[in-house]
Write a protein that holds these residues in place. Structure first.
Motif, PDB file in Angstrom:
ATOM      1  N   GLU A 127      11.628  55.542  -0.146  1.00 41.41           N
ATOM      2  CA  GLU A 127      12.507  56.456  -0.862  1.00 41.41           C
ATOM      3  C   GLU A 127      12.409  56.279  -2.372  1.00 41.41           C
ATOM      4  OE1 GLU A 127      16.529  56.118   0.527  1.00 41.41           O
ATOM      5  OE2 GLU A 127      17.291  57.211  -1.217  1.00 41.41           O
ATOM      6  N   LEU A 128      12.337  55.025  -2.825  1.00 40.01           N
ATOM      7  CA  LEU A 128      12.439  54.766  -4.257  1.00 40.01           C
ATOM      8  C   LEU A 128      11.108  54.365  -4.887  1.00 40.01           C
ATOM      9  CD1 LEU A 128      15.708  52.641  -4.019  1.00 40.01           C
ATOM     10  CD2 LEU A 128      15.551  55.039  -4.650  1.00 40.01           C
ATOM     11  N   GLY A 129      10.073  54.290  -4.078  1.00 40.85           N
ATOM     12  CA  GLY A 129       8.767  53.903  -4.614  1.00 40.85           C
ATOM     13  C   GLY A 129       8.742  52.485  -5.160  1.00 40.85           C
ATOM     14  N   LEU A 130       9.476  51.604  -4.494  1.00 50.19           N
ATOM     15  CA  LEU A 130       9.567  50.232  -4.986  1.00 50.19           C
ATOM     16  C   LEU A 130       8.293  49.442  -4.702  1.00 50.19           C
ATOM     17  CD1 LEU A 130      13.119  49.408  -3.652  1.00 50.19           C
ATOM     18  CD2 LEU A 130      12.488  49.636  -6.043  1.00 50.19           C
ATOM     19  N   THR A 131       8.100  48.414  -5.476  1.00 52.04           N
ATOM     20  CA  THR A 131       7.038  47.453  -5.233  1.00 52.04           C
ATOM     21  C   THR A 131       7.716  46.142  -4.851  1.00 52.04           C
ATOM     22  OG1 THR A 131       5.784  48.531  -6.965  1.00 52.04           O
ATOM     23  CG2 THR A 131       5.018  46.364  -6.255  1.00 52.04           C
ATOM     24  N   TYR A 132       7.199  45.498  -3.810  1.00 53.24           N
ATOM     25  CA  TYR A 132       7.803  44.232  -3.390  1.00 53.24           C
ATOM     26  C   TYR A 132       6.818  43.081  -3.539  1.00 53.24           C
ATOM     27  CZ  TYR A 132      11.403  46.890  -0.793  1.00 53.24           C
ATOM     28  OH  TYR A 132      12.418  47.717  -0.414  1.00 53.24           O
ATOM     29  N   LEU A 133       7.351  41.955  -4.003  1.00 55.46           N
ATOM     30  CA  LEU A 133       6.642  40.692  -3.806  1.00 55.46           C
ATOM     31  C   LEU A 133       7.436  39.985  -2.719  1.00 55.46           C
ATOM     32  CD1 LEU A 133       4.557  38.558  -4.549  1.00 55.46           C
ATOM     33  CD2 LEU A 133       6.119  37.688  -6.268  1.00 55.46           C
ATOM     34  N   PHE A 134       6.839  39.827  -1.548  1.00 56.08           N
ATOM     35  CA  PHE A 134       7.577  39.348  -0.384  1.00 56.08           C
ATOM     36  C   PHE A 134       7.155  37.918  -0.083  1.00 56.08           C
ATOM     37  CE2 PHE A 134       8.672  39.068   4.093  1.00 56.08           C
ATOM     38  CZ  PHE A 134       9.873  39.746   4.148  1.00 56.08           C
ATOM     39  N   ILE A 135       8.053  36.990  -0.388  1.00 59.20           N
ATOM     40  CA  ILE A 135       7.745  35.576  -0.196  1.00 59.20           C
ATOM     41  C   ILE A 135       8.318  35.152   1.145  1.00 59.20           C
ATOM     42  CG2 ILE A 135       8.092  33.268  -1.127  1.00 59.20           C
ATOM     43  CD1 ILE A 135       8.606  34.693  -3.848  1.00 59.20           C
ATOM     44  N   ALA A 136       7.502  34.597   2.028  1.00 56.43           N
ATOM     45  CA  ALA A 136       8.012  34.260   3.354  1.00 56.43           C
ATOM     46  C   ALA A 136       7.105  33.238   4.021  1.00 56.43           C
ATOM     47  CB  ALA A 136       8.101  35.502   4.223  1.00 56.43           C
TER      48      ALA A 136
END
Lengths: 339, 334, 319
Positions: A207-216
């Motif tokens: 929806e918002l065109g976000l970019t994620y850095l997903f640490i897991a």
């Protein structure tokens, strides 16, 4: 996407913490939390940062927000060098980049109402004018993350873990950021709740065109959510690849071991065959890590060369790079000779 | 790999209608509500559930380790070798703990006393239960450390807990648990605090040792992957009750209870193609001080019918190896 | 499990009526909790209230004043006329104890308030901003705490001279500086909260973080510190007056009463020493009990609770 300028570019990032001992602060070694890390994040993608404890993934995430001191390296965000930002630049940066935390209980101030928790970025960056507009904006954010607008007047302890994580996400969205750093956002949640939050993160991205850095550390979640994955071990990047490549064709011995060690929720003997808990030992301390390749004490293929010389990251195919002597054509001979 | 549930095996532990309540802000919380299950000799039985499902409280109730107040075991029987553990006096149950039934906890960091050497702590169960003559204690400790594959056991005996890593500490805890060769080992989330690669080592080790000692194990976990690999039979708990029970194959390949189904669908899985959207279970687990009437899962259940809202389904046997507590024929409705 | 159907109750568990009582207003609810959970603390609170009441209304309770000399009634034992007896000048001990309470209240509250302000300032500066400032402040505090309290007090009184405000300033400084350590600890632990980190990461200013996220966490320890310091200040003031370094006669300080008059007539008129002694003991006991109860209720972390997990483990292995 591939040709556009990346949103975030990190090169040769190093975060070292000196260990002090005694009264005079004598140097008693260095914690090399992050030791020469390079990667980029494209706009609109989710980049996974995975590894076991002590691999430096969280410190790397904090370095993006300029929350940990840099020893060396460069970070560019949207073309701007943010390695050493001045005060206004730092404040701008911390509006465009937000963070979601692991601990849904600790990340919200128990003495504040949800209204003030979610609205804190609005206040800090003076993004709304007047009480009414502020309230309306917060309520809109709550609805966006699947909560009810009237929950704004409650306190965090009245919510369950999953709901609190939604509140944390609403807070991260408040300042309309471009990049959200998610530090283990679902690992403290129960399986049935995890899926709710994962879906929410996906929806918000669309929806918002976000970019994620997903640490897991949960590789199943990372595989589900991330487009591209960076595997870290003891402060270094060992492998970077697109999701399909990494899971179907892992090349670094550590990635292979890591994938082999995940118990799969399927008791079929065929599936269980892939389970391979052969990796022995544990991650060494990042205080004065082993010389050469950091993985060599646990690596089944380690040779004399690995003990001596750290491998360089090489692109072995398109969008797939590995830091291992086994995959370095210049070192192949030395490796073969020793094997 | 997983043994088929074997009807000929002898029952080691038979829990009947166990009921544990906690006092919380003047309300009674039914943390474990009429739970019945059994553990056969030599099997690994898993209890799976999310936080608050009552799985850990169940385990602690068996050994009467419930802090009281606020907790109380209000009903049921725990038959271990045909003896009801709930009837024993404090001295008798103390002698049984660690010798016949041992327990391994989740946190390897706080489960060991930081001010005592490993050797001393490892020797404690041996000394207390007098299962080994005094002069042989050290020898037995070394043997135990070798069994849990802790390198350099001589040196480790004289080490303090902070000198060991998390995985090593958990190995020490396992050694302590196995010291007196218990017939039943209860492992409560034994690897949750550990890294994936270490978790794999520890679980393999635990299974091998339990098999080698011909003991049984109750594995309490939230991790379905762990369950699939190690458990022979599985109990799925939700809101203080067992909602489904069966062999690993049955539970994973033919789940019948909507909650179990929901868990399987809400979990990203490495054995399936990525990209498909997850189907979460809507809502939250119920507040156990004010549980919903009828089936505790009905507010979150997509199959719920009128009957589910008023009548609680009993745990019923549907095939040889499969029990479920649900009114609905989920296979037909799916 | 042999039976195909569990014998468990099949019918729905009857829904219990929601017995959530209407919450009391906060201070009242707190009092109720205090009485229920900490009866001794409630007694302490009562004693504190009594002290406060006596101090404020001393003139009404003992209108004759603390210095009304009546030479005919010297060294009278407690009686219906003189409840607590009289001293060598024929002054009513009851009146002196009551006015002594006023003095104690004034000194205790003024000095404690001063000490808390000092503690909070030093502790927050040191704990929140850290680094060199922390180093500097902490070394100063170390230096100050090297000296025994009594030596500092004697030196300060020698320099400033005896008197009520001098005592207040000296005690305020003394307790304020040592108390800053506790505040600093509370600030340091509050800083560890993830939400403080979150506020920093969204660009919030230090003032905002201190005001919204740190200070509320420090309030509980500050309140606890306040009550425990109250008792300590009363004791210290009495001690100083006993040594003749505190509030000079004829002001009726309990410590002074114990010392000058009490000791001289210990055998002829023991009530001279016993009465102020009892007053002191009861008040200090009361404040301490109240303080302990407050600490347990406001700040459960400070209660002895570590090691419970270990105990559980030990029971599990049958040790």
């Amino acid at each position: 996407m591939p040709n556009a300028e990346p949103l975030l570019q990190v090169s040769d990032l190093r975060v070292h913490f000196p260990l002090q001992a005694g009264l005079l602060g004598r140097n008693a070694g260095t914690v090399k939390a992050v030791d020469g890390v390079a990667f980029h994040i494209d706009r609109g993608e989710t980049l996974g940062l995975v590894g076991e404890s002590g691999c430096g993934k969280s410190t790397t995430g904090l370095a993006m927000l300029r929350m940990s001191p840099l020893t060396d390296g460069r970070i560019h965000f949207d073309g701007e060098d943010i390695t050493h930002p001045d005060k206004p630049a730092l404040k701008r940066l911390r509006r465009r980049m937000q963070m979601v935390y692991q601990d849904p209980f600790g990340a919200l101030n128990p003495r504040m109402k949800v209204l003030d928790i979610v609205g804190e970025p609005l206040r800090v960056h003076r993004l709304t004018q007047g009480r009414a507009a502020y309230r309306e904006k917060v309520m809109g954010l709550l609805e966006k993350v699947g909560l009810k607008a009237e929950m704004a007047d409650r306190y965090p302890h009245e919510f369950s873990g999953g709901q609190r994580q939604r509140i944390g996400i609403a807070r991260a969205l408040a300042a309309d950021p471009e990049l959200i750093i998610c530090d283990e956002p679902v690992s403290a949640l129960d399986v049935s709740i995890q899926a709710q939050v994962i879906n929410l993160l996906e929806d918000l991205q669309k929806e918002l065109g976000l970019t994620y850095l997903f640490i897991a550390h949960d590789l199943a979640v990372v595989r589900h959510l991330c487009h591209r994955i960076v595997v870290m071990y003891l402060g270094r990047v060992v492998e970077v690849a697109d999701r399909e490549t990494l899971y179907d064709n892992p090349q670094h011995p550590y990635t292979q071991a890591l994938l082999g060690a995940i118990p799969i929720a399927n008791p079929d003997p065929e599936v269980q065959q892939h389970f391979n808990p052969s990796l022995s030992g544990e991650v060494p301390s990042p205080i004065d890590p082993p010389p050469g390749c950091p993985f060599h004490p646990r690596c089944p293929h380690a040779t004399e060369l690995c003990r001596r010389e750290a491998p360089r990251a090489l692109e072995i195919e398109d969008r797939h790079s590995v830091a291992c002597h086994l995959h370095d054509p210049d070192r192949a001979q030395a490796m073969a000779g020793n094997l | 790999m997983n043994m088929k549930a074997d009807v000929t095996r002898r029952t080691l532990l038979d829990v009947q209608d166990l009921h544990t309540v906690f006092e919380k802000d003047g309300n009674e919380v039914h943390a474990v509500n009429q739970v019945s299950f059994d553990v056969k000799e030599g099997e690994i039985l898993a209890i799976v559930g999310e936080s608050g499902s009552g799985k850990s409280i169940t385990a602690m109730s068996l050994l009467r380790l419930i802090p009281s107040p606020p907790g109380r075991i209000v009903g049921g029987r725990v038959l271990f070798n045909d003896q009801d553990l709930l009837d024993l006096d404090d001295e008798q149950i103390r002698r049984l703990r660690g010798r016949d039934i041992a327990m391994i906890f989740q946190e390897p960091m706080t489960s060991l006393n930081p001010s005592l050497r490993i050797g001393r702590q490892l020797a404690e169960p041996l000394r207390v239960h007098g299962s080994v003559p005094k002069e042989k204690v050290r020898e037995r400790c070394l043997e135990l450390l070798r069994q849990v594959r802790l390198g350099d056991p001589e040196k480790r005996l004289d080490a303090y807990p902070h000198e060991l890593s998390g995985g090593m500490r958990q190995r020490v805890m396992i050694a302590m648990g196995l010291a007196c060769l218990p017939k039943l080992l209860i492992a409560d989330e034994p690897t949750t605090a550990l890294d994936v690669t270490v978790q794999a080592q520890i679980l393999e080790l635990l299974r091998d040792l339990v098999r080698a000692n011909n003991s049984s194990m109750m594995l309490i976990t939230h991790d379905l992957g762990v369950v699939a690999r190690y458990a022979d039979r599985i109990n799925v708990m939700y809101a203080g009750r067992i909602v489904e029970r069966g062999t690993a194959e049955e539970i994973f390949h033919h789940p019948k209870h909507p909650y179990t189904l929901g868990l399987m669908e809400s979990m990203p899985r490495l054995d399936q193609a990525p990209g498909s959207r997850l189907t979460p279970i809507p809502g939250q687990p119920p507040d156990l001080s004010d549980p919903p009437p009828g089936c505790p899962f009905h507010p979150r259940c997509r199959f719920a019918e009128a009957r589910c809202r008023s009548e609680r389904p009993p745990l019923e046997q549907i095939t040889d190896n499969h029990w479920k507590a649900c009114w609905v024929d989920t296979d037909a409705k799916r | 499990m042999n039976a195909s159907v569990e014998p468990a109750a099949v019918t729905a568990t009857p829904a219990r009526p929601a017995k959530r009582r209407k919450p009391l207003p906060k201070p009242l609810a707190f009092c109720a909790r205090l009485c229920r959970e900490r009866p001794l603390g409630a007694v302490g609170a009562l004693i504190c209230l009594l002290l406060l009441f006596t101090g404020i209304f001393a003139d009404l309770i003992a209108p004759q004043g603390y210095n009304a000399i009546n030479p005919i009634d010297r060294l009278k034992a407690p009686s219906a006329e003189y409840w607590f007896g009289t001293d060598q000048l024929g002054r009513d001990i009851f009146a002196r104890v009551v006015h002594g309470a006023r003095l104690s209240v004034i000194v205790a509250f003024a000095a404690t308030t001063l000490s808390i302000v000092i503690s909070a300032l030093l502790g927050i500066l040191s704990g929140y901003f850290g680094g060199r400032l922390d180093m500097f402040i902490q070394r100063l505090v170390d230096g100050w705490m090297c000296f025994p309290d009594l030596i500092l007090l004697i030196v300060a009184v020698a320099v400033l001279g005896p008197g009520t405000w001098q005592i207040i300033v000296i005690l305020g400084l003394l307790f304020g500086i040592s108390g800053s350590r506790i505040v600093r600890g509370a600030v340091l632990s509050a800083r560890q909260n993830v939400y403080v980190h979150a506020a920093q990461s969204m660009g919030a200013s230090s003032t905002r973080i201190l005001w919204h996220h740190i200070l509320p966490n420090v309030m509980a320890p500050l309140i606890v510190l306040y009550t425990t310091r109250l008792a300590a200040v009363i004791l210290a003031e009495s001690g100083l007056s006993f040594l003749g370094l505190g509030i000079p006669p004829p002001s009726p300080s309990w410590g002074g009463m114990l010392s000058l008059d009490g000791r001289s007539y210990m055998f002829q008129a023991p009530w001279l020493a016993i009465i102020p002694g009892i007053a002191l003991t009861v008040v200090v006991f009361g404040i301490n009990m109240f303080g302990d109860a407050l600490r347990d209720m406001l700040d459960p972390r400070m209660r002895g609770g570590s090691g419970r997990y270990l105990a559980r483990v030990k029971r599990a292995i049958g040790v």
